[in-house]
Design a protein around this motif. Structure first.
Motif, short mmCIF file in Angstrom:
data_model
loop_
_atom_site.label_atom_id
_atom_site.label_comp_id
_atom_site.label_asym_id
_atom_site.label_seq_id
_atom_site.Cartn_x
_atom_site.Cartn_y
_atom_site.Cartn_z
N ALA A 221 0.81 -1.22 0.00
CA ALA A 221 0.00 0.00 0.00
C ALA A 221 0.84 1.26 0.00
O ALA A 221 0.48 2.27 -0.63
CB ALA A 221 -0.93 -0.01 1.21
N ASP A 222 1.99 1.24 0.68
CA ASP A 222 2.80 2.45 0.76
C ASP A 222 3.47 2.79 -0.57
O ASP A 222 4.01 3.88 -0.74
CB ASP A 222 3.86 2.33 1.86
CG ASP A 222 4.85 1.20 1.61
OD1 ASP A 222 4.41 0.12 1.15
OD2 ASP A 222 6.05 1.38 1.88
N LEU A 223 3.41 1.87 -1.53
CA LEU A 223 3.96 2.14 -2.86
C LEU A 223 2.84 2.29 -3.89
O LEU A 223 3.12 2.30 -5.10
CB LEU A 223 4.90 1.01 -3.29
CG LEU A 223 6.17 0.83 -2.46
CD1 LEU A 223 7.02 -0.30 -3.04
CD2 LEU A 223 6.98 2.12 -2.40
N ALA A 224 1.61 2.39 -3.44
CA ALA A 224 0.48 2.46 -4.36
C ALA A 224 -0.30 3.76 -4.25
O ALA A 224 -1.34 3.92 -4.88
CB ALA A 224 -0.46 1.28 -4.13
N GLY A 225 0.20 4.71 -3.47
CA GLY A 225 -0.49 5.98 -3.31
C GLY A 225 -0.02 7.03 -4.30
O GLY A 225 0.91 6.81 -5.10
N ASP A 226 -0.65 8.20 -4.24
CA ASP A 226 -0.31 9.29 -5.16
C ASP A 226 1.12 9.77 -5.01
O ASP A 226 1.71 10.29 -5.96
CB ASP A 226 -1.25 10.49 -4.94
CG ASP A 226 -2.69 10.17 -5.34
OD1 ASP A 226 -2.88 9.24 -6.14
OD2 ASP A 226 -3.60 10.86 -4.85
N GLN A 227 1.67 9.62 -3.82
CA GLN A 227 3.01 10.15 -3.55
C GLN A 227 4.12 9.12 -3.77
O GLN A 227 5.30 9.44 -3.59
CB GLN A 227 3.08 10.67 -2.10
CG GLN A 227 2.02 11.71 -1.76
CD GLN A 227 2.07 12.91 -2.66
OE1 GLN A 227 3.14 13.45 -2.94
NE2 GLN A 227 0.91 13.35 -3.14
N ALA A 228 3.77 7.92 -4.16
CA ALA A 228 4.78 6.87 -4.34
C ALA A 228 5.71 7.23 -5.50
O ALA A 228 5.27 7.74 -6.53
CB ALA A 228 4.10 5.54 -4.61
N LEU A 229 6.98 6.98 -5.31
CA LEU A 229 7.98 7.27 -6.33
C LEU A 229 8.22 6.03 -7.19
O LEU A 229 8.26 4.91 -6.68
CB LEU A 229 9.30 7.69 -5.67
CG LEU A 229 9.26 8.95 -4.80
CD1 LEU A 229 10.62 9.18 -4.17
CD2 LEU A 229 8.83 10.16 -5.63
N MET A 230 8.40 6.25 -8.49
CA MET A 230 8.64 5.13 -9.39
C MET A 230 9.94 4.43 -9.05
O MET A 230 10.07 3.21 -9.23
CB MET A 230 8.63 5.60 -10.84
CG MET A 230 8.55 4.47 -11.85
SD MET A 230 7.14 3.34 -11.54
CE MET A 230 5.77 4.46 -11.84
N LEU A 231 10.92 5.16 -8.56
CA LEU A 231 12.18 4.54 -8.13
C LEU A 231 11.90 3.47 -7.08
O LEU A 231 12.44 2.36 -7.16
CB LEU A 231 13.13 5.60 -7.57
CG LEU A 231 14.39 5.06 -6.89
CD1 LEU A 231 15.26 4.27 -7.87
CD2 LEU A 231 15.19 6.20 -6.25
N ASP A 232 11.05 3.78 -6.11
CA ASP A 232 10.74 2.81 -5.05
C ASP A 232 9.99 1.60 -5.61
O ASP A 232 10.22 0.47 -5.17
CB ASP A 232 9.90 3.49 -3.97
CG ASP A 232 10.66 4.59 -3.24
OD1 ASP A 232 11.90 4.50 -3.18
OD2 ASP A 232 10.02 5.52 -2.75
N VAL A 233 9.10 1.84 -6.56
CA VAL A 233 8.36 0.74 -7.18
C VAL A 233 9.32 -0.19 -7.93
O VAL A 233 9.21 -1.42 -7.85
CB VAL A 233 7.28 1.29 -8.14
CG1 VAL A 233 6.61 0.16 -8.92
CG2 VAL A 233 6.23 2.09 -7.37
N MET A 234 10.28 0.39 -8.63
CA MET A 234 11.24 -0.41 -9.37
C MET A 234 12.17 -1.17 -8.42
O MET A 234 12.49 -2.34 -8.65
CB MET A 234 12.04 0.48 -10.32
CG MET A 234 11.19 1.13 -11.41
SD MET A 234 12.12 2.21 -12.53
CE MET A 234 12.97 0.99 -13.56
N GLN A 235 12.58 -0.53 -7.34
CA GLN A 235 13.44 -1.20 -6.37
C GLN A 235 12.69 -2.36 -5.70
O GLN A 235 13.29 -3.40 -5.43
CB GLN A 235 13.91 -0.20 -5.31
CG GLN A 235 14.95 0.80 -5.82
CD GLN A 235 15.35 1.80 -4.76
OE1 GLN A 235 14.53 2.21 -3.93
NE2 GLN A 235 16.60 2.21 -4.78
#
Length: 231
Positions: A72-86
């Motif tokens: 959930a912490d990577l699925a909000g409006d403020q999530a960074l694509m860098l974090d999603v890729m990591q």
């Protein structure tokens, strides 16, 4: 080593509700991107990163791997694509996959085709790049030497000098990231907390292929172009 396409598709889009499954030319945005990845011939695995059950089900039906759910912490409006890729990179490494690079393919680019993905990966490898980013050429009227700003109620050249003294043909060519439609990043660059390593190389695309769906107006335009056969 494994070349992995990552398709990020969270469920909480607000600008266009359900955007990743929205129809464009009779097919979902997710479908267009899936086809580009699977038919490119240069991708070993295509991973869908989502927090949404409906998107996960659609992805499975299209032939995507959904080996994890995005937290959930990577699925909000403020999530960074860098974090999603990591997050994706860590999950793949935990299962023993030796990742050459992640190829980020966002579903918001329905005019990206398999040949774009193929050419981008080929250039990434040929140039031994750390990062490849897709770009579109900036129209000559928008390059820095053509820009102006307001100062005390008057327009003045943004860079100094005189606007209009440079012929269109003589203006410096500039590029803008087009979404990006394609972003390829080596694993060690992601490990360092960056998206753009050295060297970063560009993959140029035309304006239609660079269309990025961000607003309902973007979606209507893309749908019209698809249905009229313009693109």
């Amino acid at each position: 080593m494994t070349m992995v396409a990552l398709i990020p598709a969270r469920g909480g889009s607000k600008g266009i509700v359900g955007k990743n499954l929205a129809l464009c030319g009779g097919r979902s945005l997710l479908d267009w991107t899936t086809e580009a990845a699977l038919q490119s011939g240069v991708i070993d695995r295509t991973i869908l990163s989502t927090d949404d059950d409906a998107i996960a089900e659609a992805g499975n039906g299209l032939g995507l791997e959904v080996p994890f759910r995005r937290p959930a912490d990577l699925a909000g409006d403020q999530a960074l694509m860098l974090d999603v890729m990591q997050h994706c990179l860590a999950a793949l490494r935990n299962e023993g996959t030796d990742v050459e690079a992640l190829v980020l393919l966002q579903p918001t680019s329905p005019f990206r085709r398999a040949h774009h993905v193929r050419e981008a990966v080929q250039k990434f490898r040929a140039r031994s790049a750390a990062t490849l980013v897709s770009v579109v050429r900036v129209p000559h009227r928008f390059v820095p030497e053509a820009q102006m700003r307001e100062e005390d109620g008057k327009l003045v050249p943004y860079l100094g000098g005189q606007v209009g003294r440079t012929r269109r043909q003589d203006k410096e060519v500039s590029y803008g990231r087009n979404g990006p439609v394609v972003l390829i990043v080596r694993g060690d660059v992601l490990d360092s907390g960056m998206l753009y390593g050295s060297p970063t190389v560009a993959y140029e695309m035309d304006e239609i292929a660079s269309i990025d769906i961000d607003t309902p107006e973007d979606l209507r335009l893309a749908d019209h172009l698809m249905k009229t056969g313009y693109a």
